[in-house]
Enzyme design. Structure first.
Site, PDB file in Angstrom:
ATOM      1  N   GLU A 194       6.256   7.778  -7.625  1.00 45.20           N
ATOM      2  CA  GLU A 194       6.759   7.202  -6.379  1.00 45.20           C
ATOM      3  C   GLU A 194       8.160   6.617  -6.606  1.00 45.20           C
ATOM      4  OE1 GLU A 194       3.013   5.661  -3.913  1.00 45.20           O
ATOM      5  OE2 GLU A 194       3.922   4.122  -5.134  1.00 45.20           O
ATOM      6  N   HIS A 208       1.890  -0.388 -10.043  1.00 43.55           N
ATOM      7  CA  HIS A 208       2.609   0.002  -8.834  1.00 43.55           C
ATOM      8  C   HIS A 208       4.027  -0.596  -8.879  1.00 43.55           C
ATOM      9  CE1 HIS A 208       3.652   0.425  -4.610  1.00 43.55           C
ATOM     10  NE2 HIS A 208       2.679   1.325  -4.537  1.00 43.55           N
TER      11      HIS A 208
HETATM   12  O1  G3P Z   1       1.327   3.124  -2.944  1.00 48.27           O
HETATM   13  C1  G3P Z   1       1.844   3.828  -1.875  1.00 48.27           C
HETATM   14  C2  G3P Z   1       3.257   3.634  -1.674  1.00 48.27           C
HETATM   15  O2  G3P Z   1       3.971   2.771  -2.432  1.00 48.27           O
HETATM   16  C3  G3P Z   1       3.980   4.438  -0.704  1.00 48.27           C
HETATM   17  O3  G3P Z   1       4.188   3.626   0.398  1.00 48.27           O
HETATM   18  O4  G3P Z   1       4.572   3.189   2.736  1.00 48.27           O
HETATM   19  O5  G3P Z   1       5.994   4.837   1.531  1.00 48.27           O
HETATM   20  O6  G3P Z   1       3.634   5.407   2.055  1.00 48.27           O
HETATM   21  P1  G3P Z   1       4.640   4.310   1.754  1.00 48.27           P
END
Ligand code: G3P
Length: 222
Positions: A141, A93
């Site tokens: 992400e 992550h």
């Molecule tokens: O692992 C999920 C992530 O990093 C996204 O976080 O709070 O933007 O949904 P968020």
């Protein structure tokens, strides 16, 4: 296209810590049962056993080290995660970055214990590299959108569609999730329309005043 996969990462949010981890998992289970959509949770490591014991829901670890049994103080061992009740793990992550060699070792350790694997990535090239390692999922992400409330599926649609295209060329068996800023039904809808097979999300649900209502809204356009 089938129903999406939703993976809720609790991070270290207070709301998802201890008994809160169980309560959010219960909300996820109810929404999952009512909709037929698979929803899994990734609580903090010490809460895995508690959540898996009290709620019938797929539980993922937030991290796993590429080590085996032995003298590895402070590491996360695949067998311990599995025996605690997890069925899978996140790897790499953005908030728990690993080297390429560590990612490969974590993946191997997870597979050794039959754990599903989700390698998180930050752009199209790293998504392609992760897919080449053969995990069950990659989750793209962009770090700058994590926790921002600005959905990746709207702010940076190219990184999602580009990841989907890259992975299809490398290994079509690898499924693509996307995450960062996803919280609304329209964000999930856009993510699926870009070709992803689900989402990895956190703050929009874990920090919501009513996580169950937030989840129901999230899946409202499926
Ligand atoms: O692992 C999920 C992530 O990093 C996204 O976080 O709070 O933007 O949904 P968020």
């Amino acid at each position: 296209m089938g129903l999406p996969f939703i993976l809720l990462n609790y991070k270290t949010y207070l709301q998802g810590t201890g008994q809160g981890a169980v309560e959010i998992a219960k909300a996820c289970k109810e929404v999952s049962e009512g909709s037929g959509i698979e929803i899994a949770v990734a609580p903090q490591l010490p809460d895995i056993y508690r959540v898996a014991s009290e709620v019938e829901i797929p539980v993922f670890s937030q991290h796993l080290d590429g080590i085996g049994a032995g003298s590895f103080t402070g590491h996360v061992f695949g067998k311990a995660i599995k025996e605690a009740g997890a069925i899978g793990t996140l790897i790499n992550h953005s908030e728990r970055r690993l080297t390429l060699a560590e990612i490969e070792a974590s993946l191997k350790a997870a597979k050794e214990f039959g754990l599903k694997t989700v390698i998180c990535t930050n752009n199209v090239p790293t998504t392609a590299a992760a897919a080449a390692l053969g995990p069950d999922y990659v989750a793209i992400e962009p770090p700058e959108l994590i926790g921002s409330g600005i959905p990746v599926s709207k702010a940076d649609p190219e990184v999602v569609s580009g990841s989907v295209e890259a992975v299809a060329k490398i290994d079509p068996a690898v499924k693509v999730l996307c995450g960062a800023g996803i919280s609304k039904g329209e964000d999930l809808r856009a993510a699926l329309d870009l070709g992803s097979q689900g989402v990895l999300l956190a703050s929009g649900i874990v920090k919501a005043a009513d996580p169950k209502a937030a989840l129901e809204e999230l899946i409202s356009l499926i």
